[in-house]
Design an enzyme around this catalytic site. Sequence first.
Site: not given
Length: 263
Positions: A70, A106
């Site tokens: 990420k 997220d």
Amino acid sequence: MITGKTVLYGVLGHPIGHSRSPQMQNAAFAEAGLDATYVALPVPPDRLAAAVEGAHALGFQGLNVTVPHKEAAVALCATVDPVAAAVGAVNTLRRAPLGWEGFNTDAPACLALLEAAGVGRGARALLVGSGGAARAAAWALARAGAAVRVAARRAERARDLAGALAPRAAPGTPPPRPVPFAEVAARSRGADVVVNGTSIGLAGKPAAIEGLAFRAGQVAVDLVYGDTAFVRAARAAGARLVTGEEILVRQGALAFTLWTGRP
């Protein structure tokens, strides 16, 4: 049936065999009547750049990025949205003519769940971890108005995360601070919110964070999904759980909308 007209999506990770995203997104495509398919793509860290570039060349319209990619994926995007820039990590890529647009779904997913669990200004939060998922949780905690303490096995990573997120703290809220990893057990007992932002509990990783303790009334957030030791201990203590499955679904719904324009 997959044809030459089927739109391609996928998730990049290492490992990736545990991922439930293909099951979830393919069910969503089917329900929406879209000719699209979503596949899990195992990509080791040293091949991430080649994989991201190759997926664009192959015509993929969107990607998710998971552990451990990420943070590294940020540099591979042509543009990133303000949340991803603030977090320093992306988990969703959307095709653009000249490259990938990067987003972090997220963080808003975690924020919505924290607020639904009653986490607000003044809450004392302990975040364990410093990777891409932890960075999203730190952003969400800071936006919710929590006083965040960050613990990581690598102390410099905790310091970097706390420093990067300090400007994002809600007005009047103490900025995030690093704390020694050795203090996790003691600090978990007094925290209002405890978040596992590590990969502990993921297949092939350690099963539990040693010494972590919960109590009734706490909010316990596990960014790993499944019946983890963290989840079992928090449930047994009477804590209010926010599971990895809940975050998975909410961030996945946001990604689905980014890709398709549909709710």
